[in-house]
Design a protein around this motif. Structure first.
Motif, short mmCIF file in Angstrom:
data_model
loop_
_atom_site.label_atom_id
_atom_site.label_comp_id
_atom_site.label_asym_id
_atom_site.label_seq_id
_atom_site.Cartn_x
_atom_site.Cartn_y
_atom_site.Cartn_z
N PHE A 173 0.71 -1.12 0.16
CA PHE A 173 -0.03 0.08 0.00
C PHE A 173 0.83 1.17 -0.20
O PHE A 173 0.55 2.31 -0.70
CB PHE A 173 -1.15 0.21 1.25
CG PHE A 173 -2.38 -0.52 0.83
CD1 PHE A 173 -3.28 0.16 0.20
CD2 PHE A 173 -2.70 -1.72 1.51
CE1 PHE A 173 -4.77 -0.19 0.03
CE2 PHE A 173 -3.87 -2.30 1.16
CZ PHE A 173 -4.97 -1.47 0.34
N GLY A 174 2.07 1.25 0.73
CA GLY A 174 2.75 2.26 0.84
C GLY A 174 3.31 2.73 -0.46
O GLY A 174 3.46 4.00 -0.87
N ALA A 175 3.91 1.65 -1.36
CA ALA A 175 4.58 2.14 -2.65
C ALA A 175 3.46 2.43 -3.55
O ALA A 175 3.68 3.31 -4.47
CB ALA A 175 5.10 0.61 -3.17
N LEU A 176 2.34 2.00 -3.35
CA LEU A 176 1.19 2.30 -4.25
C LEU A 176 0.79 3.61 -3.92
O LEU A 176 0.66 4.61 -5.16
CB LEU A 176 0.00 1.27 -4.07
CG LEU A 176 -1.45 1.80 -4.91
CD1 LEU A 176 -1.04 1.74 -6.33
CD2 LEU A 176 -2.46 0.95 -4.48
N LEU A 177 0.42 4.18 -2.83
CA LEU A 177 0.20 5.51 -2.38
C LEU A 177 1.32 6.55 -2.79
O LEU A 177 0.90 7.62 -3.16
CB LEU A 177 -0.25 5.55 -0.64
CG LEU A 177 -1.56 4.96 -0.52
CD1 LEU A 177 -1.81 4.54 0.97
CD2 LEU A 177 -2.70 5.80 -1.06
N ALA A 178 2.42 6.04 -2.60
CA ALA A 178 3.51 6.80 -2.91
C ALA A 178 3.46 7.36 -4.24
O ALA A 178 3.82 8.48 -4.52
CB ALA A 178 4.94 6.35 -2.50
N ASP A 179 3.38 6.44 -5.04
CA ASP A 179 3.06 6.63 -6.50
C ASP A 179 2.03 7.74 -6.89
O ASP A 179 2.22 8.33 -7.67
CB ASP A 179 3.06 5.13 -7.25
CG ASP A 179 3.05 5.22 -8.83
OD1 ASP A 179 4.08 6.05 -9.39
OD2 ASP A 179 1.72 5.25 -9.51
N ALA B 114 0.60 3.96 9.88
CA ALA B 114 0.96 4.55 8.56
C ALA B 114 2.07 3.77 7.80
O ALA B 114 2.99 3.73 8.35
CB ALA B 114 1.13 5.90 8.44
N PRO B 115 1.83 3.49 6.37
CA PRO B 115 3.06 3.02 5.56
C PRO B 115 4.47 3.75 5.61
O PRO B 115 4.27 4.92 5.25
CB PRO B 115 2.44 2.80 4.27
CG PRO B 115 1.07 2.93 4.36
CD PRO B 115 0.70 3.86 5.56
N PRO B 116 5.35 3.03 6.14
CA PRO B 116 6.69 3.86 6.14
C PRO B 116 7.23 4.42 5.18
O PRO B 116 7.65 5.51 5.06
CB PRO B 116 7.72 2.69 6.73
CG PRO B 116 6.49 1.50 7.67
CD PRO B 116 5.42 1.65 6.75
N LEU B 117 7.04 3.53 3.99
CA LEU B 117 7.65 4.34 2.41
C LEU B 117 6.76 5.41 2.19
O LEU B 117 7.42 6.30 1.58
CB LEU B 117 7.49 3.19 1.62
CG LEU B 117 7.79 3.43 0.04
CD1 LEU B 117 9.39 3.86 0.14
CD2 LEU B 117 7.58 2.36 -0.81
N LEU B 118 5.52 5.52 2.24
CA LEU B 118 4.92 6.61 2.21
C LEU B 118 5.34 7.81 2.99
O LEU B 118 5.29 8.97 2.66
CB LEU B 118 3.33 6.36 2.32
CG LEU B 118 2.28 7.61 2.15
CD1 LEU B 118 2.31 7.95 0.55
CD2 LEU B 118 0.93 6.89 2.34
N ILE B 119 5.17 7.42 4.49
CA ILE B 119 5.78 8.66 5.29
C ILE B 119 7.21 9.16 4.80
O ILE B 119 7.33 10.48 4.94
CB ILE B 119 6.05 8.25 6.76
CG1 ILE B 119 4.45 7.81 7.15
CG2 ILE B 119 6.40 9.20 7.70
CD1 ILE B 119 3.42 8.73 7.19
N LYS B 120 7.95 8.22 4.51
CA LYS B 120 9.57 8.82 3.86
C LYS B 120 9.33 9.80 2.75
O LYS B 120 10.18 10.82 2.89
CB LYS B 120 10.13 7.64 3.80
CG LYS B 120 11.62 7.91 3.31
CD LYS B 120 12.45 6.91 3.01
CE LYS B 120 14.01 7.00 2.76
NZ LYS B 120 14.75 6.00 2.51
N THR B 121 8.40 9.21 2.13
CA THR B 121 8.51 10.01 0.65
C THR B 121 7.66 11.45 0.94
O THR B 121 8.26 12.49 0.51
CB THR B 121 7.21 9.38 -0.41
OG1 THR B 121 7.91 7.98 -0.58
CG2 THR B 121 7.10 10.05 -1.63
N LEU B 122 6.63 11.69 1.86
CA LEU B 122 6.05 12.71 2.12
C LEU B 122 6.99 13.56 3.13
O LEU B 122 6.90 14.84 2.63
CB LEU B 122 4.79 12.55 2.97
CG LEU B 122 3.45 11.96 2.08
CD1 LEU B 122 2.47 11.53 3.12
CD2 LEU B 122 3.32 12.79 0.96
N LEU B 123 7.64 12.92 3.97
CA LEU B 123 8.81 13.95 4.55
C LEU B 123 9.81 14.72 3.80
O LEU B 123 10.22 15.65 4.10
CB LEU B 123 9.55 13.20 5.64
CG LEU B 123 8.42 12.70 6.75
CD1 LEU B 123 9.39 11.49 7.81
CD2 LEU B 123 8.20 13.99 7.74
#
Length: 310
Positions: free
Chosen positions: A49-55, A78-87
């Motif tokens: 989900f994190g990868a999809l939402l980040a995309d 919250a998905p860690p990858l998504l959080i990292k992207t938004l930060l």
């Protein structure tokens, strides 16, 4: 299950909608799907989900990404990858997470402060509680108008972490450098081109001695400003003193001896220099001089903003 089925039913039409509004709605729909089962997601599902939402977040505007951050900022799972992207996004997007996301530790906050903008630092200033090291680092990172607020935070976190007058005191300027600077002052030859020449020639002591006289900044504070890694402190000093933009740009480049500042950060720094108000810069410089080169400040001063400004 009804809610999930409803969301799934919306996906087909949203996937065909290529408008900005359609992409934002798709992002919201997928976020809803994740939120509805976040507590029971496996690590693999959360990462997917994190990868999809980040995309998807990369396909919408800053307003939609900021809304996503605001929704996730208090979400435990919250998905860690998504959080990292938004930060890593611009300040308006990252701000809700920087202020409220529970899983940002001391090392992460210090890393963000070392790399990102004063606007990012302003959001971190809203966190409670703040680690002492982060609170002190904010003194070098927040916009000038928030300097006193940052100083209060530092003292609240750990008064001992802010020790006036002890920075650089073990490395005084050489008598030769001091004599050189005094001679230049007496001859009215202190100038921005002189500072640039000294910096280019590697004459750091002479540079600092002249800088101290030109800016009326004590040696301890000047060293801290020069060594501050983002260049923001140097921007404040140059704006407070009335240096030209071109002089600041050259000094910032020469001070980055390790070449750690990329092109994007350099442009952001130059734009930041233009946006700093000179009066506010002088006020912030006064705070730094108080902390790093003088007596402990009077935190009962009511002319400055309180910690929370609403």
């Amino acid at each position: 299950m009804t809610e999930i089925a409803t969301r799934l039913g919306q996906l087909a039409s949203l996937l065909r909608d290529k408008t900005p509004q359609g992409r934002a709605a798709l992002l919201t729909c997928v976020t809803d799907l994740y939120a509805s089962g976040a507590d029971t997601c496996s690590t693999h599902e959360r990462d997917a989900f994190g990868a999809l939402l980040a995309d998807l977040a990369g396909r919408v505007d800053a307003h939609a990404r900021a809304a996503l951050s605001a929704r996730l900022c208090r979400m435990e799972n919250a998905p860690p990858l998504l959080i990292k992207t938004l930060l890593e996004d611009e300040a308006v997007v990252a701000a809700p997470l920087l202020a409220h996301f529970p899983h940002l530790d001391e090392a992460m906050l210090l890393d963000i402060l070392a790399r990102r903008t004063a606007a990012h630092a302003s959001a971190i200033l809203e966190r409670e509680p703040l680690p002492a090291s982060v609170a002190v680092r904010l003194l070098w990172s927040v916009p000038p108008k928030l300097a006193w607020q940052a100083l209060r935070c530092a003292f609240e976190a750990d008064p001992a972490a802010v020790t006036p007058g002890d920075v650089g005191s073990d490395e005084p300027l050489t008598e030769q450098a001091l004599a050189f600077a005094r001679t230049k002052e007496a001859r009215n030859e202190l100038s921005e081109p002189l500072l640039l020449r000294l910096m280019r020639d590697g004459e750091k002591d002479a540079f600092l001695a002249c800088l101290d006289l030109m800016t009326d900044v004590d040696h301890a504070t000047a060293k801290m400003i020069l060594n501050e890694p983002t260049g923001y402190a140097l921007a404040v000093l140059c704006k407070a003193t009335g240096f030209a933009r071109s002089s600041f740009a050259s000094l910032a480049h020469l001070a980055d001896t390790r070449g750690e500042r990329g092109t994007q950060q350099t442009f952001a720094l130059l734009n930041g220099f233009e946006s700093i108000d000179q009066t506010e810069a002088q006020r912030l410089l006064g705070v730094w001089k108080t902390v790093f080169g003088g007596a402990a400040p009077d935190l009962t001063d009511t002319t400055h903003a309180d910690r929370k400004t609403g």
